[in-house]
Every structure is written in C-alpha cells, then in structure tokens.
Design a protein around this motif. Structure first.
Motif, short mmCIF file in Angstrom:
data_model
loop_
_atom_site.label_atom_id
_atom_site.label_comp_id
_atom_site.label_asym_id
_atom_site.label_seq_id
_atom_site.Cartn_x
_atom_site.Cartn_y
_atom_site.Cartn_z
N TYR A 174 -19.46 32.55 68.90
CA TYR A 174 -20.15 31.74 67.90
C TYR A 174 -20.17 32.45 66.55
O TYR A 174 -19.91 31.85 65.51
CB TYR A 174 -21.57 31.42 68.37
N TYR A 202 -18.06 34.59 65.43
CA TYR A 202 -16.71 34.58 64.88
C TYR A 202 -16.42 33.24 64.22
O TYR A 202 -15.92 33.15 63.10
CB TYR A 202 -15.72 34.85 66.00
N GLN A 203 -16.79 32.17 64.94
CA GLN A 203 -16.56 30.83 64.41
C GLN A 203 -17.32 30.62 63.10
O GLN A 203 -16.81 30.04 62.16
CB GLN A 203 -16.98 29.80 65.46
N GLN A 204 -18.53 31.14 63.06
CA GLN A 204 -19.34 31.01 61.85
C GLN A 204 -18.66 31.70 60.67
O GLN A 204 -18.69 31.21 59.55
CB GLN A 204 -20.73 31.61 62.06
#
Ligand SMILES: Nc1nc2c(ncn2[C@@H]2O[C@H](COP(=O)(O)OP(=O)(O)OP(=O)(O)O)[C@@H](O)[C@H]2O)c(=O)[nH]1
Ligand SMILES: [Mg+2]
Lengths: 549, 142, 304
Positions: free
Chosen positions: A444, A446-448
């Motif tokens: 999460y 990383y995605q952010q």
C-alpha cells in the motif's frame, strides 16, 4: 591473489576440482583488445573479514556464488514458464521453445489444476486453460510431454497444493517413456506456505500440507534423487508487494519451517538439504536486487550451518531460480517492458542466479504471444552471449555500495526472522496474519508513492503517450474448456472404474494413517483417477483452508 | 442531516480461483482512505456468494478483481446474480488483466467501468464515487 | 424501495429490506421511526444477544463462523453484527470480518452485517442496538455482536448483550494486560482460543484465576477453551452460553441487563435526535466567543 593461505586453499581444493569436472566455456576470456578477464577479481590483500563475509565462490558463506566458476563454466538455465489451454497446445509451445534454445521447461498449470479441481467442477467455470495448462489426469500429462525426452530435459512445475499428484503423474509418464525415477530432473514448487500469504492456491490447512511436503521429500530422496523437491519462493511474496528485505526474510523463514518439518519427520538433514531450491523475484532496483541475492545466499548458509548444524557445504548452498518482476510490467507502452525486463534479468545474473525466466512485454494485458516470448528469451541470450557479465564471477563484489547494501539487507532480514521466531515460527505468524499484514502495508505504501508521483513509472504517471495500435494478444478460446470437459467425460467412461475406486480407497486409508502418501497417490494416478478425485479424498481427510483475508 | 454526511458502502469481491489479491486489497484500503466503508469478501468466491453478500451489506457499488483471464465469464455472472436477488440496481465495476478488446463485451454485460493495471487509484476511487452517487440518486428518485 | 415495500419486506424477512432498514436507521433517515416502530417486540425479547469481544486477531470472527455453523445445525436463524473501527482521518473503514463467515453466504437464514464505528462520540449504541433489534425481529436468535475490545465505545456496545464472551489468545500478552481492567469485568465467559498454540495452557490458568476471583465476589464467570480454526470446543462454548442465559433469565439478571441496555440506547438516541437541533442553535448563535462554553451550552438547552 594466491598469496593468502585461504586463497591458495580455495584454488587447490575447490577450483581445481571444479575445473576438472566442469571445464570453462572458453580457454581464455578476453576483452576486445585481448586483455584477459579475471576469473574472480579479489582485493589486493585478502584479510579475515573478507574471508568471513565474502569468501570465494563455491565456498561458505557463498556470498560470491554457489559454484567456483559460475557462468564461465555454464550459463544459467534459460527457463521460460509456459503453458496454456490444453496439453496438446502446450506441448507444441514446449517443443518450439526447445528448438529455440531454452534449456529447461517450466510448466504453468491452470488454476483448477493448481487447486485440485477437475475441469468439470463448478468451481472451475471460466478458469480452465486460462493461466496455464489444464491437467485432469495422467492422460493429459502423457500428451503434455509427448515426444519430449524426460531423461534429458529438466522440467520445473509451478505446482504447490497439488504437487504430490502432478509429480506422481510426471513419474508415471517417465515410466511409460522407459525413463526410471533416478533419471528425471527438475523441480516442483511445492512451497505451500507462501500460498497462504501471497498467491492463494492452497487447498488444505498448513499442518497437513506440511505433512504432504515431508512425504514428498522422503519419497523423492529414495526414488527421484535428482529432482528438486521444493522451490521456496519469495517471488510471489514480492509480487504481492513486499520489500526486498521482506522477500528474503519471509522466504528464508518458510525455508526454516520446511527444514524443521523434515527433521521432525525423522529425516537426516544432509539427505534432503541439497534438494531444497529457492525462487526469487528480480525487480527494477538493479543494485538493491544484486545485493539481495548475495545477502540471501549468505544468510541461508549461516542459518543452515549455525542453526541446523549442517555439515556438507552442499546443504548450505542457496541455489535459486529467478523470474523478472511481473508487477512492474505496464499495460501502457508495452515495449518499455522489454527494457525493464532487461534490467531485471541483468540484476539476476549479476546476483548469481542458477536459472532465469524473463517476462514477456505483453503480460500486463494477457498471456504472452509466441513473438514476445521469443524476444524475452533473446534478452537472456544477449546478456549471456554479448554483455560479457558472465565472464567474471560476482563482478560487483567489493563495491562499497553493493557490500553495504548486502550487509544491510542481511541484517534486516535476519532481524525480521528473529521477530518471527519470537512469535512462535512462521506457521504461527501466518495463521496470525502477521506476515500478510507486513506485505500489505508495504504494497500500500508503495502504491501511495506512485499515486503521489514520488515514484515515476515511465509511461504511466509520467511520459504518457496516446496509444492507438493494439498489440496482437493471445486469447484462450472458450472452446478449450468445453473440449477439456468432454475429454474428461470420455476418460471417466473408458477407464477401469473399479480399479480407480480401489486406488482412491487406499489413498484415503493412507491419508488417515501415518503412511507416506506418495505410493498411494502414484497408484491412483496410474489407474487414471483424476486430479479432482484424488484431491477430494485428501480434502475429506485433511479439511480445507479458508481465506484468512 | 446536519453533522453527518451519508457514508458510501461498497463491496470488493474476488470471483473465481485467482488468488492474487494485492490489487483488491489496495483498492479496498484506498476506498477506506477516501472515506468509504469497504467490505472485502476474500478470495475464491462464487458470483452468487458475492451477490448475496452485497445484498446483506446494502452496498451502493460492487468492485470485482480478476487477474486470471476469466473475467468474461465471472463478471457478468455477478451482474446476473445480483439481478436474481432483486439487486440489479447495484452497479458493478471490474478490474484486472483485461485486454481492451474485452471492454465492449463487459460493458454490454452491464459492468459500468473496467480498469486495467496502471490506472491511478484516484481515478478508480472517483469512479466508485460516481457510481455510488448515481445509485443513491436512483434510490431517492423512487 | 418505498416505505410500504420496505415495511412489507421486513415482515416477509426479505434480505434486501432488512439490509436497507439497517442502513436507513444507521444513516438517521426519517424512515427510521417507521422501521423501528414496526418491529416485533416479543421476538426481540426472546432473542439471545451474544457479545463477542477481544483483542484484534484473537479469533472472534472465526469463532463466530463456527457458532453460526453450530446454530444452523439446529436450524436456528442467526444474525451477526460485525463492528470495525472507522479511520479517524478519513472516516472510512475496511470491513473484513465477513471474510471468515463467507461459507454461510448463500444461507438465507444467516444474516451478516458489517458496521463501522464512524467515529461517533455517541450514536454507536443507538445504531448497533437498532441493527440488533431489526435482526432479532426478523427471527434471528442469537444475534451476535462482534467488536474489537479496545475503546470505550466498544465497551458500551457490549453492554447491549445478554451474555458476553471475551475472546483471548496466547501470544497477545500486552493487549490482555491493557484489557484486564475493563473487559474482564464485563465478560461472562472467558474464551481461550487458539488452544492449539503454545501458551494456551498458561493463559487458561491465568483466566481460571480471574474467574475464581470473580466467582468469589458473587459473579459467574466461566472459562472455555477453543480452537476456532478447527471447530474444537464450540459445542461446550455454546452450552455454557445457553446455561448462563437460562440462569440470567431466571435470576432476573437478564431483565436487569436489558433494562440497562434499553436506558443506554434511549440516552444515545436522545442525544442523536437532539444533535441536529443543537448544531443549528450553535451555528445560529454566531461567531462570538464570549462567555464560558459550559454556560453557553446551558443557555442553549434552556431554549429547547
Ligand atoms: N492456530 C489457530 N489459529 C486461529 C484460531 N482461531 C482463529 N485463528 C486464526 O487467527 C487469525 C485471526 O482470526 P480472526 O477470526 O480474524 O480474529 P478476529 O478476532 O476476528 O480479528 P479482528 O476482527 O481483526 O479483530 C486468523 O488467521 C485465523 O485463522 C485457532 O483456534 N487456532
Ligand atoms: Mg474479526
């Protein structure tokens, strides 16, 4: 370099023996001008810390590689994962790949096969032949390896929960080809623990699953000694979004659990340890990845030696397969994926992998086409034959950056393994959801970072272009499912059902006793009992695991 | 109502056998962080189970994820199952490894939006926002 | 779904109507009065409301799933309200308890409803209480309330239950220490789950000591051991729950608890119903900051 006693010892004892058994690819490795490429570049003066941390290739702690000459002897195995629709189609693809220079097969099974459902099971609707080949019985397996000599080809099978059954089918096909078990080579993934945390193709709860795995270890050590009985996989943990450190830590923690389970089952450490293999991800952070592979090798060697008191060097070697990171492929500007894959493959080679799968450019859209699979294979060949990185062993060693990073990853992973130990081991940590939560949080975060633009993904959150042309994609005809179901129906009508029932009943008994399951599974397979039938018997005996969220 | 705005409830489901739930979980968390109440079903659900859960949870939208290429069978099956349960008004959104050429067929089958890897999360969240808005309006209109 | 359909649907146990009704009440919709006014009070009186609380990951949802299976084997209709905290920052929530109960998804006599705390200062008891009543009125008994036992609001919700189980598991040491003070007091049954894991025996011994202490003071705390993931110990747990329920009903404890819960809900609703008007009055009073807030509040209340 030969001044240090350790260095001399290595040359005399390890290198000479190896050169004798496995001569190098060339008499002399040179640059264009004729200067010789050193076999293993070492510091001017070799001191104790160097020996302790890096040592020499093929020697404890194996930081610099598991063989003394690495790719100077032989390149890594170029192994492309493939398999789709039915056995006949996949067989064609395998023979195509072998003709084009792959040196090992890697079989992808469809999800019903991986989860132990027959193609006509209601749970299989829509999934038959989609992400791999559908195998319902020995009859399909015979078609899959038709005209492929199992005494010379090594086959890796991505199969976990139902690995015992697929292995039995492979052994049975070899028998029919006249190839004895001692001759077959390859690997079954057989790593159920990571399925609970990252990939989801589990069937049974963890404890019976571990029993099946140790049964396989035991049976194979006697009957198929050249077969790798497990490929402990960080690949999917990383795909699920873990960091490099977590990938190493959770994979080795799983490895520890398998070793412990085998020891608890009464096996001798050195009888199975050299048949353990690993499988890692090669992602885009090139230098971190190189350090990761080196750190994993050193950490595993220490674990085997210090924690489990392994005696043989071969028991301490972390040998691994690598696949480039599927989750870095983009659906946008797919040609960029070729470049990504090149960098990742380079990381794997600089990190000393034993075999490598390179992803195809179109895999974020669908299964790869034949053309893009060929380009992926060519990428490996360019690295092998043109780049020269295989001419010297562990060429990045000694870089301050690489060594610091290697130390750092090893230390952090080791700490995480300690945390898991304190929580009662990895099975408890999985049951508790600890491992899953760690991975989810990393994914999460990383995605952010991508969302906020702090991480650039070329063609996705920067440098976008309007794309008009659609690449040709490989489609699985829905007809495949219908035909496979028909084939299965015909099999059920033509086989000796009395024999099938008898074999299944025996399997049920074995499952409820302490007996090794493999002989009973093999017998069921030979009677053409289906995968689904065999797994149903085991489901009834062991129960089923349900999603832990 | 003053002081409390209505919360949108959504359900994220994973139909079929595909166990890669990274995308589904990231989306559920992103929806939470955008103020939604996101119910997650876990992996390996049948279309009917997803529909039944969506009804019990009274959600305003259902999101589906599949990476195994089975979307053409599985996504429409969920739309159908919702209809069977008298909940055909709940919009269904889909995501995963889905080639462009399947988009038309999925829309035809009643999937309102489809997203492939690389789509910014903000865009997906906005699609849920819009789908929920329309659903609420449709409700209060009746 | 219009008002008539909704009320009709509620009578007919239509899952959509039940689900809708809970949302409308939770959202403070004007239809709430009609919905809650139409409920079957005698069914609500007869239903068993079972509280299930404990630290995160102790196995509450897994246990609930097994208890569902247990009651379904006796053909009882059962309801679950699974409460998870809302994010303090976004106000959203990730509701994941249902994952473990999905095997009952197609059973029309199992109703599972996830609910977020929505960061309410008050109002959670009102909303959860209403959901319990709606489920009980539709024939569910027991109605299980699952909630993580960490904060004050969760403690309040648990007071809605006739019988409360506190689910604990070995290896969660710190949490248990923190909880001892509050939750051990409200719990009727201390469940030591994950009895298959190391440390379960020690935990059980600790809990026995707590139970003895409580019994010495006239309480009736019981200890049960379970392995929720394998369905072990569930039958015994259910027996213990039922025995306590019976004892409480006969001894008047049940009525006392219901009264207490009732009062709590009335108070909560009163505050909920007042809230809009209060907010309006505060807004109207303009942006002067003269005088003490408490005195100002007293002034506003006098106007109502
Ligand atoms: N070994 C073991 N694991 C269990 C047992 N019961 C539950 N678990 C596991 O513990 C984990 C947490 O279980 P849940 O039922 O989600 O716990 P919970 O208390 O509802 O958790 P939250 O809702 O997140 O607070 C899951 O991975 C379960 O599979 C048990 O008796 N033994
Ligand atoms: Mg829970």
């Amino acid at each position: 370099m030969a001044e240090h006693p350790k260095a001399r010892e290595w040359e005399e004892k390890v290198l000479k023996k190896s050169l004798h058994r496995f001569p190098e690819r060339k008499e002399k490795f040179t640059h264009h001008g004729g200067e010789e490429v050193p076999r293993v570049a070492c510091p001017e003066s070799i001191d104790a810390p160097y020996v302790e941390k890096l040592g020499f290739p093929g020697q404890y702690p194996f930081t610099r590689g598991v063989q003394p000459t690495m790719y100077r002897g032989r390149f890594w195995t170029m192994r492309q994962y493939a398999g789709f629709s039915n056995a006949a189609e996949s067989n064609k693809r395998y023979r195509y790949l072998l003709e084009h220079g792959t040196t090992g097969l890697s079989v992808a099974f469809d999800l019903p096969t991986q989860i132990g459902y027959d193609s006509d099971d209601p749970m299989s609707v829509g999934e038959v032949g989609k992400v791999g080949v559908a195998i319902d019985s020995l009859a399909d397996m015979e078609v899959l390896f038709d005209r492929i000599p199992l005494d010379t080809v090594s086959t890796s099978m991505t199969i976990n929960a139902s690995a015992s059954v697929l292995l039995a089918m492979y052994v049975a096909v070899a028998e029919k080809q006249g190839v004895p078990g001692e001759k077959i080579q390859g690997t079954i993934q057989n790593d159920i623990l990571k399925e609970y945390v990252a990939r989801g193709t589990y069937i049974f709860p963890p404890r019976p699953s571990l029993r099946i795995i140790t049964d396989i270890f035991q049976w194979c050590s006697k009957h198929t000694p050249a077969f790798n009985t497990i490929s402990i996989s960080g690949y999917h943990i990383r795909e699920a979004g873990s960091t490099a450190v977590q990938e190493v830590a959770f994979t080795l923690a799983n490895g520890i659990a398998y070793v412990q389970a085998a020891l608890d089952a009464g096996m001798e450490l050195d009888s199975f340890a050299r048949r353990l293999s690993f499988f890692f991800n090669a992602s885009s952070d090139l230098l971190e990845e190189v350090a990761k592979f080196r750190a994993a090798r050193r950490l595993w060697a220490r674990i085997m030696k210090e924690r489990f008191s392994a005696a043989k060097p071969s028991s301490m070697m972390l040998r691994f397969h690598t696949q480039t990171a599927g989750n870095t492929l983009t659906a946008q500007q797919i040609d960029n994926n070729v470049v990504r894959v090149t960098l990742q493959a380079l990381a794997a080679v600089l990190g000393g992998t034993q075999s490598l799968h390179t992803n195809s450019r179109d895999e974020a859209l669908a299964l790869p086409t034949e053309d893009s699979v060929r380009t992926a294979l060519r990428t490996q060949q360019v690295i092998a034959y043109e780049s020269g990185v295989g001419d010297s062993v562990d060429p990045l060693a000694g870089s301050y950056f690489i060594e610091q990073l290697t130390d750092g990853i090893e230390a952090q992973a080791s700490e995480l393994i300690d945390t898991i130990d304190r929580a009662g081991g990895v099975v408890a940590a999985i049951e508790d959801g600890f491992v899953q939560r760690q991975i989810e949080n990393s994914a999460y975060d990383y995605q952010q970072e991508i969302e906020r633009g702090e991480r650039v993904v070329v063609g996705v959150n920067q440098f976008q272009t309007d794309e008009k042309v659609r690449p040709p994609l490989l489609r699985i005809d829905p007809e495949v499912e219908r035909a496979q179901v028909q084939r299965l129906k015909a099999l059920r009508e033509s086989r000796d059902n009395g024999q099938v029932q008898a074999a299944l009943a025996k399997l049920g008994e074995a499952a409820r006793s302490e007996a090794n399951l493999m002989p009973a599974i093999l017998e069921a397979v030979r009677s053409y009992a289906t995968l689904g039938e065999i797994c149903r018997v085991m489901r009834d005996a062991f129960g089923e695991f349900r999603d832990a969220g | 109502m003053a002081g409390r705005s209505r919360k949108y409830r959504v359900l994220i489901g994973k139909p079929g056998l595909d166990g890669h739930d990274r995308g589904a979980k990231i989306l559920a968390r992103a929806l939470r962080d955008a103020g939604f109440e996101a119910v997650y079903t876990g992996i390996r659900r049948t279309a009917d189970e997803i529909a039944a859960a969506a009804v019990q949870e009274d959600v305003s939208a259902v999101g589906l994820s599949s990476l195994s290429g089975a979307h053409l069978r599985l996504f429409p099956a969920v739309v159908e199952a919702l209809k069977q349960r008298g909940a055909g008004d709940i919009p269904v959104l889909g995501g995963g490894v889905i080639p462009d050429e399947d988009l038309a067929a999925l829309k035809q089958a009643g999937i309102v939006e489809v997203y492939t890897p690389g789509t910014p999360l903000a865009q997906v969240v906005e699609a849920f926002e819009n789908a929920c808005d329309r659903h609420q309006k449709g409700r209060s209109g009746k | 779904m219009n008002r008539e359909d909704l009320l009709q649907g509620l009578k007919g146990r239509d899952p959509r109507a039940i689900a809708r009704a809970i949302s409308l009440v939770e959202d403070g919709d004007p239809l709430a009065d009609a919905i809650l006014g139409s409920l079957d009070e005698s069914r609500i009186e007869q239903a068993l409301v079972l509280g299930m609380t404990g630290p995160p990951g102790a196995g509450k949802s897994t246990l609930t799933d097994q208890i569902i299976a247990g009651y379904r084997a006796r053909s009882q209709r059962i309801g679950v309200i699974a409460i998870d905290p809302s994010s303090a920052i976004s106000g959203g929530a990730f509701l994941g308890d249902r994952i473990r109960m999905m095997r009952h998804a197609l059973d029309s006599d199992v109703i599972v409803r996830s609910m977020a705390t929505r960061g309410r200062l008050g109002g959670l008891c009102a909303a959860a209480g209403a959901a319990v009543r709606i489920l009980a009125s539709s024939g569910c008994s027991p109605v299980i309330i699952e909630t993580v036992g960490v904060g004050q609001s969760e403690m309040d919700i648990i007071r809605l239950a006739d019988v409360t189980t506190l689910v604990l598991a070995p290896g969660l040491g710190d949490d248990i220490q923190a909880m001892k003070a509050g939750l051990l007091e409200v719990a009727d049954i201390l469940v030591v789950n994950k009895a298959d894991c190391v440390g379960a025996e020690t935990l059980a011994m600790d809990m026995e000591a707590v139970a003895r202490e409580s019994r010495d003071k006239g309480g009736s705390t019981e200890v049960c051991m379970t392995v929720a993931s394998e369905g072990r110990g569930i039958a015994e747990l259910m027996q213990t729950v039922e025995a306590l329920e019976k004892q409480y009903r006969q001894g008047g404890e049940h009525a006392r608890r219901r009264q207490h819960a009732y009062d709590l809900e009335v108070l909560d609703w009163a505050l909920e119903l007042l809230r809009p008007e209060l907010l309006e009055k505060i807004a109207k009073s303009g942006s002067n900051r003269t005088g003490d807030p408490r005195l100002k509040a007293a002034g506003i209340l006098r106007q109502i």
